[in-house]
Design a protein around this motif. Structure first.
Motif, PDB file in Angstrom:
ATOM      1  N   SER A 296      -0.547   7.146  -0.544  1.00  0.00           N
ATOM      2  CA  SER A 296      -0.975   8.392  -0.940  1.00  0.00           C
ATOM      3  C   SER A 296      -2.038   8.295  -2.106  1.00  0.00           C
ATOM      4  N   GLY A 297      -2.774   7.301  -2.140  1.00  0.00           N
ATOM      5  CA  GLY A 297      -3.816   6.901  -3.281  1.00  0.00           C
ATOM      6  C   GLY A 297      -4.980   7.559  -2.504  1.00  0.00           C
ATOM      7  N   THR A 298      -6.084   7.060  -3.160  1.00  0.00           N
ATOM      8  CA  THR A 298      -7.385   7.645  -2.663  1.00  0.00           C
ATOM      9  C   THR A 298      -8.257   6.715  -1.672  1.00  0.00           C
ATOM     10  N   ARG A 299      -8.461   7.556  -0.511  1.00  0.00           N
ATOM     11  CA  ARG A 299      -9.465   6.858   0.500  1.00  0.00           C
ATOM     12  C   ARG A 299     -10.761   7.003   0.332  1.00  0.00           C
TER      13      ARG A 299
ATOM     14  N   LEU B 186       0.698  -1.376   0.001  1.00  0.00           N
ATOM     15  CA  LEU B 186      -0.002   0.018  -0.023  1.00  0.00           C
ATOM     16  C   LEU B 186       0.749   1.399  -0.078  1.00  0.00           C
ATOM     17  N   HIS B 187       2.043   1.135   0.404  1.00  0.00           N
ATOM     18  CA  HIS B 187       2.978   2.515   0.531  1.00  0.00           C
ATOM     19  C   HIS B 187       2.913   3.090  -0.955  1.00  0.00           C
TER      20      HIS B 187
ATOM     21  N   ASP C 249      -7.744   4.770   8.954  1.00  0.00           N
ATOM     22  CA  ASP C 249      -7.163   5.903   8.488  1.00  0.00           C
ATOM     23  C   ASP C 249      -5.533   6.123   9.106  1.00  0.00           C
ATOM     24  N   GLN C 250      -5.663   5.737  10.340  1.00  0.00           N
ATOM     25  CA  GLN C 250      -4.423   5.820  10.990  1.00  0.00           C
ATOM     26  C   GLN C 250      -3.268   4.783  10.435  1.00  0.00           C
ATOM     27  N   LEU C 251      -3.775   3.577  10.224  1.00  0.00           N
ATOM     28  CA  LEU C 251      -2.834   2.619   9.525  1.00  0.00           C
ATOM     29  C   LEU C 251      -2.456   2.968   8.254  1.00  0.00           C
ATOM     30  N   LEU C 252      -3.285   3.611   7.383  1.00  0.00           N
ATOM     31  CA  LEU C 252      -2.642   4.151   5.914  1.00  0.00           C
ATOM     32  C   LEU C 252      -1.919   5.361   5.911  1.00  0.00           C
ATOM     33  N   ASP C 253      -1.955   6.151   7.116  1.00  0.00           N
ATOM     34  CA  ASP C 253      -0.878   7.300   7.256  1.00  0.00           C
ATOM     35  C   ASP C 253       0.541   6.677   7.923  1.00  0.00           C
ATOM     36  N   ARG C 254       0.462   5.535   8.670  1.00  0.00           N
ATOM     37  CA  ARG C 254       1.425   5.047   8.930  1.00  0.00           C
ATOM     38  C   ARG C 254       2.149   4.108   7.883  1.00  0.00           C
ATOM     39  N   LEU C 255       1.516   3.864   6.806  1.00  0.00           N
ATOM     40  CA  LEU C 255       2.114   3.142   5.586  1.00  0.00           C
ATOM     41  C   LEU C 255       2.689   4.230   4.650  1.00  0.00           C
TER      42      LEU C 255
ATOM     43  N   LEU D 238      -0.033  -2.562  14.840  1.00  0.00           N
ATOM     44  CA  LEU D 238       0.104  -1.487  13.649  1.00  0.00           C
ATOM     45  C   LEU D 238      -1.233  -0.501  13.701  1.00  0.00           C
ATOM     46  N   TYR D 239      -2.056  -0.817  14.379  1.00  0.00           N
ATOM     47  CA  TYR D 239      -3.108   0.209  14.538  1.00  0.00           C
ATOM     48  C   TYR D 239      -3.745   0.327  16.075  1.00  0.00           C
TER      49      TYR D 239
END
Length: 241
Positions: free
Chosen positions: A148-151, A117-118, A139-145, A192-193
Motif C-alpha cells: 500500500s506504499g508508493t509505486r 513489502l506487505h 505491479d501484479q506482484l505488489l498487488d498480490r503482496l 508469484l508473478y
C-alpha cells in the motif's frame, strides 16, 4: 569508361550494404545481454549490430510507425504477436528466446524479504507497467503482496536500475538482467508473478538475421543468458542474481 565507373560504383555501394550492421530493437531488460554478445557475434560472423533500446511498448509503437528495424527482441510475447498480425508476417518470424526473472532489490532495513513489502509504507521503484512487461509483472506482484506504499514508475528497467544504483530509491522490483551488480538483489519465486516469456520477431528476414538467431543458440550465448539471470524456454530454474 563510363560503364566501368558505374560498375565500380555499384560494387562499392554493394560492399557498403553488405557490411551494414543489423539494426536491432532490443527491450531494455535484454540490452545488457546483446551488448555483451556484440563483440563475440562480430568475431564469429564478421557482422555487427546497432542496438536501439527502450521499453517493449515504446519500441513496438516505433515499429508500427515504420521504424527500420531488422529484428526486435521484446520482453513479452504479446507485443511480437501483435506486430506479426499487424504487419501480416509469417508465423515462423516469431519465437521465444528466453524466460526472464524478476528480482527484489533492497537497501532499506525495513525490507529484508519480499514479505516485508506487505507492511512497507515507503516507495518501491518499478518500470512503467503500461510500457514494460517487467513493470506489469512487478505491479501484479505488489498487488498480490498487498503493498500500500508508493509505486514509483520508471520509463523502463534500465531507468529503474539507475534510480537504485544512485540511491534515488532504496527498494525496487526489476529485471534480474539489469540487477546483477546491485547490492541487495534477491531472487523471487517465479510462481508469484506472470511468466516473462520473451519473444523475438524478425521484421526483415535476411542471412544476417538468421546468423544472429543462430548465434544466440551457441554455447557462449546460452551461458551468457544464464549468467544474466535468464532461463532457457522450458528448462531449468531461475538463476540466482
Amino acid at each position: 569508361m563510363v560503364v566501368r565507373l558505374l560498375f565500380c560504383g555499384w560494387l562499392l555501394s554493394a560492399g557498403v550494404w553488405a557490411e551494414a550492421p543489423l539494426t536491432v530493437a532490443v527491450t531494455a531488460s535484454f540490452k545488457p545481454v546483446l551488448s555483451a554478445l556484440s563483440e563475440p557475434f562480430s568475431t564469429a560472423t564478421g557482422q555487427s549490430m546497432r542496438l536501439v533500446s527502450a521499453s517493449t511498448g515504446v519500441l513496438s509503437q516505433q515499429i508500427l510507425a515504420g521504424a527500420p528495424f531488422d529484428v526486435f527482441f521484446a520482453a513479452d510475447r504479446a507485443h511480437p504477436q501483435h506486430l506479426r498480425d499487424a504487419l501480416n508476417l509469417p508465423a515462423d518470424r516469431v519465437t521465444t528466446y528466453a524466460l526472464g526473472a524478476l528480482v527484489l532489490v533492497t537497501q532499506d532495513p525495513a525490507v529484508q524479504t519480499l514479505d516485508d513489502l506487505h507492511d512497507y509504507a515507503g516507495r518501491v521503484i518499478i518500470a512503467n507497467p503500461l510500457q514494460a512487461p517487467y513493470g506489469a509483472a512487478a505491479d501484479q506482484l505488489l498487488d498480490r503482496l498487498g503493498f500500500s506504499g508508493t509505486r514509483v514508475r520508471a520509463n523502463n528497467v534500465s531507468q529503474a536500475r539507475q534510480y537504485l544504483s544512485l540511491n534515488l530509491a532504496t527498494v525496487g522490483l526489476t529485471a534480474a538482467s539489469v540487477a546483477q551488480d546491485l547490492p541487495g538483489a534477491q531472487a523471487i519465486d517465479p510462481t508469484l508473478y506472470p511468466v516473462l516469456e520473451q519473444q523475438v520477431i524478425v521484421l526483415r528476414a535476411s542471412e544476417q538475421t538468421r546468423r544472429l538467431l543462430a548465434f544466440l543458440q551457441s554455447t557462449e550465448a546460452i551461458q551468457m543468458l544464464r549468467d544474466m539471470g535468464y532461463r532457457e524456454p522450458g528448462n531449468g530454474e531461475p538463476v540466482e542474481p
